[in-house]
Motif scaffolding. Sequence first.
Motif, PDB file in Angstrom:
ATOM      1  N   TRP A 180     -80.625  31.364 -63.683  1.00  0.00           N
ATOM      2  CA  TRP A 180     -81.305  31.364 -64.972  1.00  0.00           C
ATOM      3  C   TRP A 180     -80.584  32.327 -65.917  1.00  0.00           C
ATOM      4  O   TRP A 180     -80.166  33.408 -65.514  1.00  0.00           O
ATOM      5  CB  TRP A 180     -82.758  31.810 -64.831  1.00  0.00           C
ATOM      6  CG  TRP A 180     -83.597  30.888 -63.989  1.00  0.00           C
ATOM      7  CD1 TRP A 180     -83.236  29.668 -63.496  1.00  0.00           C
ATOM      8  CD2 TRP A 180     -84.934  31.129 -63.552  1.00  0.00           C
ATOM      9  NE1 TRP A 180     -84.264  29.124 -62.772  1.00  0.00           N
ATOM     10  CE2 TRP A 180     -85.330  29.996 -62.797  1.00  0.00           C
ATOM     11  CE3 TRP A 180     -85.841  32.161 -63.731  1.00  0.00           C
ATOM     12  CZ2 TRP A 180     -86.588  29.894 -62.218  1.00  0.00           C
ATOM     13  CZ3 TRP A 180     -87.097  32.059 -63.153  1.00  0.00           C
ATOM     14  CH2 TRP A 180     -87.464  30.942 -62.409  1.00  0.00           C
ATOM     15  N   VAL A 245     -80.984  26.907 -65.980  1.00  0.00           N
ATOM     16  CA  VAL A 245     -81.967  26.980 -67.068  1.00  0.00           C
ATOM     17  C   VAL A 245     -81.520  28.037 -68.069  1.00  0.00           C
ATOM     18  O   VAL A 245     -81.093  29.128 -67.684  1.00  0.00           O
ATOM     19  CB  VAL A 245     -83.372  27.327 -66.541  1.00  0.00           C
ATOM     20  CG1 VAL A 245     -84.387  27.294 -67.700  1.00  0.00           C
ATOM     21  CG2 VAL A 245     -83.809  26.375 -65.445  1.00  0.00           C
ATOM     22  N   GLN A 266     -85.292  26.033 -71.993  1.00  0.00           N
ATOM     23  CA  GLN A 266     -86.705  26.389 -72.088  1.00  0.00           C
ATOM     24  C   GLN A 266     -86.894  27.313 -73.282  1.00  0.00           C
ATOM     25  O   GLN A 266     -86.455  28.463 -73.273  1.00  0.00           O
ATOM     26  CB  GLN A 266     -87.187  27.081 -70.817  1.00  0.00           C
ATOM     27  CG  GLN A 266     -88.620  27.608 -70.889  1.00  0.00           C
ATOM     28  CD  GLN A 266     -89.646  26.513 -71.082  1.00  0.00           C
ATOM     29  OE1 GLN A 266     -89.709  25.571 -70.288  1.00  0.00           O
ATOM     30  NE2 GLN A 266     -90.440  26.591 -72.157  1.00  0.00           N
ATOM     31  N   LYS A 307     -97.860  31.498 -67.483  1.00  0.00           N
ATOM     32  CA  LYS A 307     -97.109  31.499 -66.228  1.00  0.00           C
ATOM     33  C   LYS A 307     -98.047  31.710 -65.043  1.00  0.00           C
ATOM     34  O   LYS A 307     -97.841  31.140 -63.958  1.00  0.00           O
ATOM     35  CB  LYS A 307     -96.046  32.596 -66.249  1.00  0.00           C
ATOM     36  CG  LYS A 307     -95.119  32.545 -65.033  1.00  0.00           C
ATOM     37  CD  LYS A 307     -94.091  33.652 -65.038  1.00  0.00           C
ATOM     38  CE  LYS A 307     -93.221  33.586 -63.776  1.00  0.00           C
ATOM     39  NZ  LYS A 307     -92.269  34.708 -63.689  1.00  0.00           N
ATOM     40  N   LEU A 310     -99.386  28.439 -64.047  1.00  0.00           N
ATOM     41  CA  LEU A 310     -98.357  27.651 -63.360  1.00  0.00           C
ATOM     42  C   LEU A 310     -98.184  28.117 -61.912  1.00  0.00           C
ATOM     43  O   LEU A 310     -98.020  27.299 -60.999  1.00  0.00           O
ATOM     44  CB  LEU A 310     -97.019  27.786 -64.093  1.00  0.00           C
ATOM     45  CG  LEU A 310     -96.709  26.775 -65.200  1.00  0.00           C
ATOM     46  CD1 LEU A 310     -95.348  27.086 -65.798  1.00  0.00           C
ATOM     47  CD2 LEU A 310     -96.748  25.359 -64.675  1.00  0.00           C
ATOM     48  N   THR A 358     -90.144  22.191 -71.087  1.00  0.00           N
ATOM     49  CA  THR A 358     -89.248  21.983 -69.942  1.00  0.00           C
ATOM     50  C   THR A 358     -89.901  22.411 -68.639  1.00  0.00           C
ATOM     51  O   THR A 358     -89.656  21.823 -67.578  1.00  0.00           O
ATOM     52  CB  THR A 358     -87.935  22.772 -70.149  1.00  0.00           C
ATOM     53  OG1 THR A 358     -87.255  22.242 -71.284  1.00  0.00           O
ATOM     54  CG2 THR A 358     -87.032  22.701 -68.939  1.00  0.00           C
ATOM     55  N   PHE A 359     -90.750  23.421 -68.691  1.00  0.00           N
ATOM     56  CA  PHE A 359     -91.337  23.975 -67.475  1.00  0.00           C
ATOM     57  C   PHE A 359     -92.173  22.947 -66.705  1.00  0.00           C
ATOM     58  O   PHE A 359     -92.312  23.052 -65.478  1.00  0.00           O
ATOM     59  CB  PHE A 359     -92.180  25.215 -67.791  1.00  0.00           C
ATOM     60  CG  PHE A 359     -93.376  24.960 -68.667  1.00  0.00           C
ATOM     61  CD1 PHE A 359     -94.599  24.620 -68.115  1.00  0.00           C
ATOM     62  CD2 PHE A 359     -93.285  25.072 -70.049  1.00  0.00           C
ATOM     63  CE1 PHE A 359     -95.714  24.412 -68.914  1.00  0.00           C
ATOM     64  CE2 PHE A 359     -94.380  24.866 -70.859  1.00  0.00           C
ATOM     65  CZ  PHE A 359     -95.602  24.517 -70.296  1.00  0.00           C
ATOM     66  N   TRP A 362     -89.665  20.914 -64.699  1.00  0.00           N
ATOM     67  CA  TRP A 362     -89.079  21.782 -63.678  1.00  0.00           C
ATOM     68  C   TRP A 362     -90.043  21.961 -62.502  1.00  0.00           C
ATOM     69  O   TRP A 362     -89.641  21.911 -61.342  1.00  0.00           O
ATOM     70  CB  TRP A 362     -88.725  23.136 -64.295  1.00  0.00           C
ATOM     71  CG  TRP A 362     -87.999  24.064 -63.356  1.00  0.00           C
ATOM     72  CD1 TRP A 362     -88.536  25.029 -62.569  1.00  0.00           C
ATOM     73  CD2 TRP A 362     -86.584  24.090 -63.112  1.00  0.00           C
ATOM     74  NE1 TRP A 362     -87.565  25.666 -61.845  1.00  0.00           N
ATOM     75  CE2 TRP A 362     -86.353  25.106 -62.154  1.00  0.00           C
ATOM     76  CE3 TRP A 362     -85.500  23.359 -63.605  1.00  0.00           C
ATOM     77  CZ2 TRP A 362     -85.075  25.410 -61.687  1.00  0.00           C
ATOM     78  CZ3 TRP A 362     -84.231  23.658 -63.130  1.00  0.00           C
ATOM     79  CH2 TRP A 362     -84.029  24.671 -62.187  1.00  0.00           C
ATOM     80  N   TRP A 363     -91.316  22.162 -62.804  1.00  0.00           N
ATOM     81  CA  TRP A 363     -92.304  22.337 -61.724  1.00  0.00           C
ATOM     82  C   TRP A 363     -92.442  21.047 -60.921  1.00  0.00           C
ATOM     83  O   TRP A 363     -92.537  21.092 -59.682  1.00  0.00           O
ATOM     84  CB  TRP A 363     -93.657  22.745 -62.305  1.00  0.00           C
ATOM     85  CG  TRP A 363     -94.644  23.106 -61.218  1.00  0.00           C
ATOM     86  CD1 TRP A 363     -94.865  24.334 -60.678  1.00  0.00           C
ATOM     87  CD2 TRP A 363     -95.505  22.198 -60.531  1.00  0.00           C
ATOM     88  NE1 TRP A 363     -95.809  24.258 -59.695  1.00  0.00           N
ATOM     89  CE2 TRP A 363     -96.229  22.960 -59.572  1.00  0.00           C
ATOM     90  CE3 TRP A 363     -95.753  20.831 -60.619  1.00  0.00           C
ATOM     91  CZ2 TRP A 363     -97.176  22.397 -58.716  1.00  0.00           C
ATOM     92  CZ3 TRP A 363     -96.685  20.257 -59.753  1.00  0.00           C
ATOM     93  CH2 TRP A 363     -97.387  21.020 -58.824  1.00  0.00           C
ATOM     94  N   ALA A 369     -92.322  27.961 -60.925  1.00  0.00           N
ATOM     95  CA  ALA A 369     -92.844  28.290 -62.254  1.00  0.00           C
ATOM     96  C   ALA A 369     -91.784  29.011 -63.066  1.00  0.00           C
ATOM     97  O   ALA A 369     -91.279  30.054 -62.655  1.00  0.00           O
ATOM     98  CB  ALA A 369     -94.092  29.160 -62.126  1.00  0.00           C
ATOM     99  N   LEU A 370     -91.432  28.430 -64.204  1.00  0.00           N
ATOM    100  CA  LEU A 370     -90.486  29.077 -65.111  1.00  0.00           C
ATOM    101  C   LEU A 370     -91.227  30.058 -66.024  1.00  0.00           C
ATOM    102  O   LEU A 370     -92.400  29.851 -66.344  1.00  0.00           O
ATOM    103  CB  LEU A 370     -89.778  28.039 -65.987  1.00  0.00           C
ATOM    104  CG  LEU A 370     -88.811  27.072 -65.318  1.00  0.00           C
ATOM    105  CD1 LEU A 370     -88.236  26.134 -66.365  1.00  0.00           C
ATOM    106  CD2 LEU A 370     -87.694  27.812 -64.610  1.00  0.00           C
ATOM    107  N   LEU A 372     -92.589  31.215 -69.315  1.00  0.00           N
ATOM    108  CA  LEU A 372     -92.899  30.434 -70.519  1.00  0.00           C
ATOM    109  C   LEU A 372     -92.595  31.204 -71.798  1.00  0.00           C
ATOM    110  O   LEU A 372     -92.456  30.602 -72.859  1.00  0.00           O
ATOM    111  CB  LEU A 372     -94.374  30.026 -70.512  1.00  0.00           C
ATOM    112  CG  LEU A 372     -94.854  29.267 -69.270  1.00  0.00           C
ATOM    113  CD1 LEU A 372     -96.282  28.801 -69.468  1.00  0.00           C
ATOM    114  CD2 LEU A 372     -93.954  28.087 -68.979  1.00  0.00           C
TER     115      LEU A 372
END
Length: 447
Positions: A180, A245, A266, A307, A310, A358-359, A362-363, A369-370, A372
């Motif tokens: 990332w 990412v 993201q 987050k 998520l 995007t998250f 991705w999940w 969990a990205l 946010l």
Amino acid sequence: KKRRNPLGEITLDLRLVIKIPRTKLTINSLVSGLKQAAPRIHAAILTTLLEALEEQVVQRYLERDPERYRKNGHQSKPRKFGCSLCDFSYRFAQLLDRREGRSLTPLVKALAIPGQVRFLDEALEPGIGLCAHVSYRRAAGEVERIGGQAMSHTTIHRRLQQFARTHDPFTDLKGKPFAWLLVDGTKVRLQGAKGSDLGQAQMRWALASVGAGQPFEPVGFWINTPWKSIRKDLAERLEYARLRVLFSDGEMGIAENLLSSRMRHQRCVWHGKRDFPYLLYADELKKADQKPFVDQLHAIAAMSMTKAQLEKLRPQDRLRVQQLAEQTQQGFENLLKALEPYPRARAYIENLAKPVSTFFNWWLQKGEALPLTTNAIESHFSRICNRVKRIGRRWSDRGLLNWLTVSFYKIFKPERWSLQWENAPRPVNNIRLLSVEATYQWSVALT
């Protein structure tokens, strides 16, 4: 490789004569008096150790080539030094090199004592470290108040620049599996020769993480550098092809220059919500008229997720996440229709809609969990931004980069900060105290 034997052990006989007051003695006054005496004690120990080491070093020269070297007294004036323990002076012994026809000071070479230097490097460590948080002048004042070392702020500034020029914190990044990348920046005011105002420029930085649950760490700082050049620099510093990412606040030029074919973008949810009213205002909508559109944006599923929510999701929540992703897409489509009379705000939402959610994808694909928002990560830079803008005010580009290098070690990698001093300018071995004994004898007994 055969290891060199150390010089051995040395025993110092230290005799202290201490005057004890007959009245009003407390534990605090006892400690305070010993603290005031500590510099004299340390100076005596230091100079005695130097004499003992010098004796050994000089003898080595004479034994190695007695025809070439002979004793040549001592320096005419003692050199003055400042260290974290005390201030002390020492007259170095000299040898005459008959072959070269010159004098040399063996101990200076043996201990790598720098020439034309009043303060030793380790004495500057507190002041340079403080400069990551306060001004150079305040750092000098605090060092003198706490440690008793009176050094000018210009000395701290000069040595900080020297320290930074010999350290590059971003040389060993190729072996780290970063996945990332986060980039951001802020405006700073630069100055040129004789303090001339050069106006504002962009200070930019990048942080990277190996993935979910792992911290971000700085991987580069730049002053007045375009994103295209930053991409090239990053590609040389780390394995750019591994990155998956890119996190950003949506600044123009970031996605166009930093996104690779394997990366996803993201956008920061918080920045997305914060900046939207500015675009509405640019389309001549006052605050009261902005509210329906702002509320509509905030109601979109992706813009209200956190987050923490998520991270609580489990595989059995997959259908729910798919529904949230669909609701997000529909919510942006509805907002775009409502914004048709307002071209600036509509263009902003068009550019925001896909990367800000995007998250979800991705999940669904990775189960991870990205982040946010970039706020928590950017908070690490809040101290840097405050120091740069409110204390330094104006900087030269080279001076600011040097200061950022020190801040990297002091703020982001404090565990490596002390190591830089212990191992510079070359690997060293510290002396080690094997034992200590103390006895007492009254000269005049108390009555």
